[in-house]
Design a protein around this motif. Structure first.
Motif, PDB file in Angstrom:
ATOM      1  N   ARG A  65       6.138  -0.085  -7.351  1.00  0.00           N
ATOM      2  CA  ARG A  65       7.093  -0.192  -6.249  1.00  0.00           C
ATOM      3  C   ARG A  65       6.601   0.742  -5.147  1.00  0.00           C
ATOM      4  NH1 ARG A  65      12.930  -1.175  -6.785  1.00  0.00           N
ATOM      5  NH2 ARG A  65      13.946  -0.245  -4.996  1.00  0.00           N
ATOM      6  N   MET A  66       6.573   0.264  -3.892  1.00  0.00           N
ATOM      7  CA  MET A  66       6.038   1.048  -2.780  1.00  0.00           C
ATOM      8  C   MET A  66       7.071   1.113  -1.658  1.00  0.00           C
ATOM      9  SD  MET A  66       2.157  -0.514  -2.679  1.00  0.00           S
ATOM     10  CE  MET A  66       2.667  -2.210  -2.428  1.00  0.00           C
ATOM     11  N   THR A  67       6.940   2.146  -0.827  1.00  0.00           N
ATOM     12  CA  THR A  67       7.786   2.294   0.350  1.00  0.00           C
ATOM     13  C   THR A  67       6.955   2.019   1.598  1.00  0.00           C
ATOM     14  OG1 THR A  67       9.070   4.009  -0.772  1.00  0.00           O
ATOM     15  CG2 THR A  67       9.290   3.879   1.629  1.00  0.00           C
ATOM     16  N   VAL A  68       7.469   1.190   2.489  1.00  0.00           N
ATOM     17  CA  VAL A  68       6.787   0.900   3.752  1.00  0.00           C
ATOM     18  C   VAL A  68       6.922   2.124   4.654  1.00  0.00           C
ATOM     19  CG1 VAL A  68       6.770  -0.543   5.820  1.00  0.00           C
ATOM     20  CG2 VAL A  68       7.196  -1.580   3.575  1.00  0.00           C
ATOM     21  N   GLU A  69       5.778   2.639   5.125  1.00  0.00           N
ATOM     22  CA  GLU A  69       5.773   3.759   6.067  1.00  0.00           C
ATOM     23  C   GLU A  69       5.774   3.265   7.513  1.00  0.00           C
ATOM     24  OE1 GLU A  69       3.831   7.685   4.472  1.00  0.00           O
ATOM     25  OE2 GLU A  69       2.318   6.099   4.616  1.00  0.00           O
ATOM     26  N   MET A  80      -9.178  -2.193  13.270  1.00  0.00           N
ATOM     27  CA  MET A  80     -10.514  -2.777  13.078  1.00  0.00           C
ATOM     28  C   MET A  80     -10.508  -4.301  13.015  1.00  0.00           C
ATOM     29  SD  MET A  80     -12.285  -0.044  10.500  1.00  0.00           S
ATOM     30  CE  MET A  80     -13.868  -0.842  10.589  1.00  0.00           C
ATOM     31  N   THR A  81      -9.390  -4.896  12.563  1.00  0.00           N
ATOM     32  CA  THR A  81      -9.360  -6.355  12.403  1.00  0.00           C
ATOM     33  C   THR A  81      -8.474  -7.061  13.408  1.00  0.00           C
ATOM     34  OG1 THR A  81      -7.500  -6.294  10.858  1.00  0.00           O
ATOM     35  CG2 THR A  81      -9.735  -6.121   9.918  1.00  0.00           C
ATOM     36  N   GLY A  82      -7.525  -6.325  14.005  1.00  0.00           N
ATOM     37  CA  GLY A  82      -6.572  -6.939  14.919  1.00  0.00           C
ATOM     38  C   GLY A  82      -5.478  -7.712  14.219  1.00  0.00           C
ATOM     39  N   GLU A  83      -5.467  -7.684  12.887  1.00  0.00           N
ATOM     40  CA  GLU A  83      -4.461  -8.410  12.109  1.00  0.00           C
ATOM     41  C   GLU A  83      -3.288  -7.495  11.779  1.00  0.00           C
ATOM     42  OE1 GLU A  83      -6.445 -10.046   8.739  1.00  0.00           O
ATOM     43  OE2 GLU A  83      -7.751 -11.302   9.958  1.00  0.00           O
ATOM     44  N   ALA A  84      -2.175  -8.101  11.397  1.00  0.00           N
ATOM     45  CA  ALA A  84      -0.980  -7.345  11.026  1.00  0.00           C
ATOM     46  C   ALA A  84      -1.237  -6.567   9.736  1.00  0.00           C
ATOM     47  CB  ALA A  84       0.196  -8.290  10.836  1.00  0.00           C
ATOM     48  N   GLY A  85      -0.675  -5.368   9.662  1.00  0.00           N
ATOM     49  CA  GLY A  85      -0.818  -4.537   8.466  1.00  0.00           C
ATOM     50  C   GLY A  85       0.494  -3.837   8.145  1.00  0.00           C
ATOM     51  N   VAL A  86       0.692  -3.571   6.869  1.00  0.00           N
ATOM     52  CA  VAL A  86       1.864  -2.842   6.393  1.00  0.00           C
ATOM     53  C   VAL A  86       1.351  -1.617   5.653  1.00  0.00           C
ATOM     54  CG1 VAL A  86       3.961  -2.946   4.996  1.00  0.00           C
ATOM     55  CG2 VAL A  86       3.141  -5.014   6.156  1.00  0.00           C
ATOM     56  N   TRP A  87       1.651  -0.425   6.184  1.00  0.00           N
ATOM     57  CA  TRP A  87       1.216   0.831   5.576  1.00  0.00           C
ATOM     58  C   TRP A  87       2.244   1.228   4.530  1.00  0.00           C
ATOM     59  CZ3 TRP A  87      -0.288  -0.850  10.159  1.00  0.00           C
ATOM     60  CH2 TRP A  87      -1.565  -0.547  10.601  1.00  0.00           C
ATOM     61  N   CYS A  88       1.790   1.414   3.287  1.00  0.00           N
ATOM     62  CA  CYS A  88       2.695   1.706   2.177  1.00  0.00           C
ATOM     63  C   CYS A  88       2.292   2.998   1.477  1.00  0.00           C
ATOM     64  CB  CYS A  88       2.654   0.574   1.152  1.00  0.00           C
ATOM     65  SG  CYS A  88       3.241  -1.014   1.789  1.00  0.00           S
ATOM     66  N   VAL A  89       3.276   3.627   0.834  1.00  0.00           N
ATOM     67  CA  VAL A  89       3.053   4.812   0.011  1.00  0.00           C
ATOM     68  C   VAL A  89       3.749   4.595  -1.327  1.00  0.00           C
ATOM     69  CG1 VAL A  89       5.050   6.056   0.953  1.00  0.00           C
ATOM     70  CG2 VAL A  89       3.169   7.337  -0.066  1.00  0.00           C
ATOM     71  N   TRP A  90       3.114   5.106  -2.399  1.00  0.00           N
ATOM     72  CA  TRP A  90       3.690   5.059  -3.740  1.00  0.00           C
ATOM     73  C   TRP A  90       3.165   6.247  -4.512  1.00  0.00           C
ATOM     74  CZ3 TRP A  90      -0.378   2.276  -2.058  1.00  0.00           C
ATOM     75  CH2 TRP A  90      -1.534   2.279  -2.816  1.00  0.00           C
ATOM     76  N   PHE A  91       3.687   6.458  -5.708  1.00  0.00           N
ATOM     77  CA  PHE A  91       3.274   7.597  -6.519  1.00  0.00           C
ATOM     78  C   PHE A  91       2.680   7.119  -7.831  1.00  0.00           C
ATOM     79  CE2 PHE A  91       6.339   9.248  -3.589  1.00  0.00           C
ATOM     80  CZ  PHE A  91       5.793  10.453  -3.217  1.00  0.00           C
ATOM     81  N   GLU A  92       1.620   7.809  -8.262  1.00  0.00           N
ATOM     82  CA  GLU A  92       0.964   7.534  -9.542  1.00  0.00           C
ATOM     83  C   GLU A  92       0.882   8.814 -10.341  1.00  0.00           C
ATOM     84  OE1 GLU A  92      -2.868   5.772  -8.959  1.00  0.00           O
ATOM     85  OE2 GLU A  92      -2.025   3.934  -8.113  1.00  0.00           O
ATOM     86  N   GLN A  93       0.937   8.679 -11.650  1.00  0.00           N
ATOM     87  CA  GLN A  93       0.806   9.815 -12.552  1.00  0.00           C
ATOM     88  C   GLN A  93      -0.668  10.203 -12.641  1.00  0.00           C
ATOM     89  OE1 GLN A  93       3.681  10.986 -14.037  1.00  0.00           O
ATOM     90  NE2 GLN A  93       2.584  12.736 -14.840  1.00  0.00           N
ATOM     91  N   ALA A  94      -0.964  11.487 -12.431  1.00  0.00           N
ATOM     92  CA  ALA A  94      -2.323  12.020 -12.557  1.00  0.00           C
ATOM     93  C   ALA A  94      -2.222  13.263 -13.431  1.00  0.00           C
ATOM     94  CB  ALA A  94      -2.921  12.344 -11.204  1.00  0.00           C
ATOM     95  N   GLY A  95      -2.413  13.076 -14.721  1.00  0.00           N
ATOM     96  CA  GLY A  95      -2.200  14.187 -15.650  1.00  0.00           C
ATOM     97  C   GLY A  95      -0.722  14.502 -15.702  1.00  0.00           C
ATOM     98  N   SER A  96      -0.363  15.728 -15.391  1.00  0.00           N
ATOM     99  CA  SER A  96       1.045  16.112 -15.408  1.00  0.00           C
ATOM    100  C   SER A  96       1.667  16.088 -14.007  1.00  0.00           C
ATOM    101  CB  SER A  96       1.185  17.514 -16.005  1.00  0.00           C
ATOM    102  OG  SER A  96       0.490  18.450 -15.193  1.00  0.00           O
ATOM    103  N   ALA A 115       0.721  11.106  -4.484  1.00  0.00           N
ATOM    104  CA  ALA A 115       1.018  10.075  -3.493  1.00  0.00           C
ATOM    105  C   ALA A 115      -0.254   9.293  -3.176  1.00  0.00           C
ATOM    106  CB  ALA A 115       1.580  10.706  -2.226  1.00  0.00           C
ATOM    107  N   LYS A 116      -0.125   7.994  -3.135  1.00  0.00           N
ATOM    108  CA  LYS A 116      -1.220   7.093  -2.753  1.00  0.00           C
ATOM    109  C   LYS A 116      -0.774   6.308  -1.538  1.00  0.00           C
ATOM    110  CE  LYS A 116      -3.853   7.863  -6.379  1.00  0.00           C
ATOM    111  NZ  LYS A 116      -5.256   8.161  -6.349  1.00  0.00           N
ATOM    112  N   ARG A 117      -1.692   5.997  -0.643  1.00  0.00           N
ATOM    113  CA  ARG A 117      -1.387   5.241   0.569  1.00  0.00           C
ATOM    114  C   ARG A 117      -2.440   4.162   0.774  1.00  0.00           C
ATOM    115  NH1 ARG A 117       0.781  10.234   1.669  1.00  0.00           N
ATOM    116  NH2 ARG A 117       2.733  10.160   2.841  1.00  0.00           N
ATOM    117  N   GLU A 118      -1.984   3.020   1.286  1.00  0.00           N
ATOM    118  CA  GLU A 118      -2.897   1.917   1.562  1.00  0.00           C
ATOM    119  C   GLU A 118      -2.242   0.982   2.573  1.00  0.00           C
ATOM    120  OE1 GLU A 118      -6.041   0.396   1.980  1.00  0.00           O
ATOM    121  OE2 GLU A 118      -6.236   1.508   0.107  1.00  0.00           O
ATOM    122  N   VAL A 119      -3.064   0.176   3.241  1.00  0.00           N
ATOM    123  CA  VAL A 119      -2.589  -0.838   4.182  1.00  0.00           C
ATOM    124  C   VAL A 119      -2.745  -2.198   3.518  1.00  0.00           C
ATOM    125  CG1 VAL A 119      -2.862  -1.848   6.467  1.00  0.00           C
ATOM    126  CG2 VAL A 119      -3.393   0.570   6.102  1.00  0.00           C
TER     127      VAL A 119
END
Length: 75
Positions: A17-21, A28-44, A48-52
């Motif tokens: 599940r991600m939250t739209v930022e 770079m592409t001129g296309e529509a993008g949705v910037w999202c953030v979510w959380f992943e477990q890394a050890g203990s 936060a991870k982010r991607e378009v």
């Protein structure tokens, strides 16, 4: 589908599940993008991870109902 900051989304193919930022044009592409953030477990830790993502790859998540808080309840 239109998305806005604060919306909860999933990738149509599955995943966390991600939250739209923000929503806008990818420079770079001129296309529509949705910037999202979510959380992943890394050890203990939770990291936060982010991607378009292209809007066509996302679907809106149903809102989770939060239990009512009582006086003196912080968590």
């Amino acid at each position: 589908m239109n998305f806005g900051p604060g919306d909860m989304v999933f990738l149509k193919s599955g995943g966390p599940r991600m939250t739209v930022e923000s929503v806008g044009e990818v420079h770079m592409t001129g296309e529509a993008g949705v910037w999202c953030v979510w959380f992943e477990q890394a050890g203990s830790k939770q990291v936060a991870k982010r991607e378009v993502f292209a809007p066509v790859t996302l679907k809106r998540a149903e809102e989770r109902k939060q239990p009512a808080r009582t006086a003196g309840s912080y968590f």
